[in-house]
Motif scaffolding. Sequence first.
Motif, PDB file in Angstrom:
ATOM      1  N   LEU A   1      55.332  37.271  56.405  1.00  0.00           N
ATOM      2  CA  LEU A   1      55.715  38.693  56.416  1.00  0.00           C
ATOM      3  C   LEU A   1      57.207  38.884  56.187  1.00  0.00           C
ATOM      4  N   ILE A   2      58.028  38.180  56.959  1.00  0.00           N
ATOM      5  CA  ILE A   2      59.464  38.446  56.857  1.00  0.00           C
ATOM      6  C   ILE A   2      60.061  37.919  55.559  1.00  0.00           C
ATOM      7  N   PHE A   3      59.438  36.892  54.977  1.00  0.00           N
ATOM      8  CA  PHE A   3      59.884  36.413  53.664  1.00  0.00           C
ATOM      9  C   PHE A   3      59.301  37.259  52.533  1.00  0.00           C
ATOM     10  N   GLU A   4      58.417  38.201  52.913  1.00  0.00           N
ATOM     11  CA  GLU A   4      57.760  39.090  51.952  1.00  0.00           C
ATOM     12  C   GLU A   4      56.979  38.318  50.891  1.00  0.00           C
ATOM     13  N   HIS A   5      56.280  37.284  51.353  1.00  0.00           N
ATOM     14  CA  HIS A   5      55.429  36.503  50.452  1.00  0.00           C
ATOM     15  C   HIS A   5      54.216  37.318  50.038  1.00  0.00           C
ATOM     16  N   ARG A   6      53.789  37.131  48.848  1.00  0.00           N
ATOM     17  CA  ARG A   6      52.553  37.730  48.347  1.00  0.00           C
ATOM     18  C   ARG A   6      51.662  36.579  47.919  1.00  0.00           C
ATOM     19  N   GLY A   7      50.494  36.486  48.533  1.00  0.00           N
ATOM     20  CA  GLY A   7      49.582  35.386  48.244  1.00  0.00           C
ATOM     21  C   GLY A   7      48.890  35.546  46.903  1.00  0.00           C
ATOM     22  N   ILE A   8      48.325  34.442  46.479  1.00  0.00           N
ATOM     23  CA  ILE A   8      47.490  34.429  45.285  1.00  0.00           C
ATOM     24  C   ILE A   8      46.067  34.425  45.809  1.00  0.00           C
ATOM     25  N   THR A   9      45.371  35.519  45.648  1.00  0.00           N
ATOM     26  CA  THR A   9      44.071  35.687  46.287  1.00  0.00           C
ATOM     27  C   THR A   9      42.988  34.891  45.578  1.00  0.00           C
ATOM     28  N   ASP A  10      42.209  34.133  46.353  1.00  0.00           N
ATOM     29  CA  ASP A  10      41.033  33.476  45.788  1.00  0.00           C
ATOM     30  C   ASP A  10      39.769  33.895  46.538  1.00  0.00           C
ATOM     31  N   LEU A  11      39.843  35.008  47.238  1.00  0.00           N
ATOM     32  CA  LEU A  11      38.681  35.556  47.930  1.00  0.00           C
ATOM     33  C   LEU A  11      37.676  36.020  46.886  1.00  0.00           C
ATOM     34  N   ASP A  12      36.440  35.581  47.027  1.00  0.00           N
ATOM     35  CA  ASP A  12      35.452  35.989  46.026  1.00  0.00           C
ATOM     36  C   ASP A  12      34.805  37.321  46.382  1.00  0.00           C
ATOM     37  N   LEU A  13      34.111  37.894  45.407  1.00  0.00           N
ATOM     38  CA  LEU A  13      33.499  39.207  45.577  1.00  0.00           C
ATOM     39  C   LEU A  13      32.424  39.222  46.651  1.00  0.00           C
ATOM     40  N   VAL A  14      31.663  38.140  46.761  1.00  0.00           N
ATOM     41  CA  VAL A  14      30.577  38.091  47.753  1.00  0.00           C
ATOM     42  C   VAL A  14      31.146  38.165  49.168  1.00  0.00           C
ATOM     43  N   ARG A  15      32.140  37.324  49.462  1.00  0.00           N
ATOM     44  CA  ARG A  15      32.720  37.341  50.812  1.00  0.00           C
ATOM     45  C   ARG A  15      33.422  38.660  51.106  1.00  0.00           C
ATOM     46  N   SER A  16      34.081  39.228  50.092  1.00  0.00           N
ATOM     47  CA  SER A  16      34.764  40.503  50.339  1.00  0.00           C
ATOM     48  C   SER A  16      33.750  41.610  50.623  1.00  0.00           C
ATOM     49  N   ARG A  17      32.573  41.570  49.980  1.00  0.00           N
ATOM     50  CA  ARG A  17      31.531  42.570  50.261  1.00  0.00           C
ATOM     51  C   ARG A  17      30.929  42.374  51.648  1.00  0.00           C
ATOM     52  N   LEU A  18      30.828  41.102  52.104  1.00  0.00           N
ATOM     53  CA  LEU A  18      30.309  40.830  53.444  1.00  0.00           C
ATOM     54  C   LEU A  18      31.248  41.369  54.521  1.00  0.00           C
ATOM     55  N   MET A  19      32.546  41.214  54.300  1.00  0.00           N
ATOM     56  CA  MET A  19      33.517  41.676  55.290  1.00  0.00           C
ATOM     57  C   MET A  19      33.639  43.194  55.319  1.00  0.00           C
ATOM     58  N   PHE A  20      33.643  43.787  54.134  1.00  0.00           N
ATOM     59  CA  PHE A  20      33.862  45.231  54.020  1.00  0.00           C
ATOM     60  C   PHE A  20      32.831  45.826  53.059  1.00  0.00           C
ATOM     61  N   PRO A  21      31.594  46.015  53.508  1.00  0.00           N
ATOM     62  CA  PRO A  21      30.535  46.458  52.597  1.00  0.00           C
ATOM     63  C   PRO A  21      30.764  47.846  51.994  1.00  0.00           C
ATOM     64  N   ASP A  22      31.571  48.665  52.637  1.00  0.00           N
ATOM     65  CA  ASP A  22      31.779  50.030  52.149  1.00  0.00           C
ATOM     66  C   ASP A  22      33.046  50.206  51.316  1.00  0.00           C
ATOM     67  N   ILE A  23      33.729  49.109  51.050  1.00  0.00           N
ATOM     68  CA  ILE A  23      34.997  49.195  50.311  1.00  0.00           C
ATOM     69  C   ILE A  23      34.878  48.390  49.020  1.00  0.00           C
ATOM     70  N   ASP A  24      35.445  48.920  47.956  1.00  0.00           N
ATOM     71  CA  ASP A  24      35.471  48.234  46.662  1.00  0.00           C
ATOM     72  C   ASP A  24      36.042  46.828  46.858  1.00  0.00           C
ATOM     73  N   PRO A  25      35.329  45.770  46.416  1.00  0.00           N
ATOM     74  CA  PRO A  25      35.803  44.394  46.623  1.00  0.00           C
ATOM     75  C   PRO A  25      37.203  44.138  46.071  1.00  0.00           C
ATOM     76  N   SER A  26      37.583  44.790  44.989  1.00  0.00           N
ATOM     77  CA  SER A  26      38.931  44.567  44.444  1.00  0.00           C
ATOM     78  C   SER A  26      40.002  45.076  45.412  1.00  0.00           C
TER      79      SER A  26
END
Length: 186
Positions: free
Chosen positions: A100-125
């Motif tokens: 956070l304090i270094f203001e790093h931005r990660g390179i996301t490798d979260l796939d669409l399936v897992r993102s839908r499982l975590m947040f089914p009502d939110i656009d996976p992107s």
Amino acid sequence: MGFDLRRPFWGRSPSDELSRMSQRCGALIEEIDTPVDLESLLARVSTKCQRPIIPIGTVMPPEGPTGLLMRTPDEIVIFFSTNTSKLHQNHTVLHEIGHLIFEHRGITDLDLVRSRLMFPDIDPSVVISMLQRTAYSDEQEAEAELFASVMGMALHEWRPTQAEWIVPDNIAPVVERIQKVLGSPY
């Protein structure tokens, strides 16, 4: 603070890259004025980020990450593994604060399936862009580790004033879904 991060604290000459990271880390630690405990550090970084930081312990799979940083427009959530020692849990929270304090931005490798499982009502992107985790560059990981190690030494020992972190009601359903995806028995 007692540490001069421009000089190696383990007695060897650092590489130019490590020296640069040490200087940057030292400057950021000076900027936030080393607090006496992790809760004070969280409060200071929350102020800097202009939103609350909520650490949440959860059981994470042994082969997975020990920490996860989730940024939303309203808050920052740091998930940390509870199936490890208290010292390691604290180090993990400090490591994520380092990102956070270094203001790093990660390179996301979260796939669409897992993102839908975590947040089914939110656009996976949107979910993927919010989480931005699991693949920071080696330099970013080294900076976050250096920050966690040095700040951990500065804080010495952290004892929470409460037995557990309280999950705010407004994000409890999200936390529950993430814990299920990560394999938490809770």
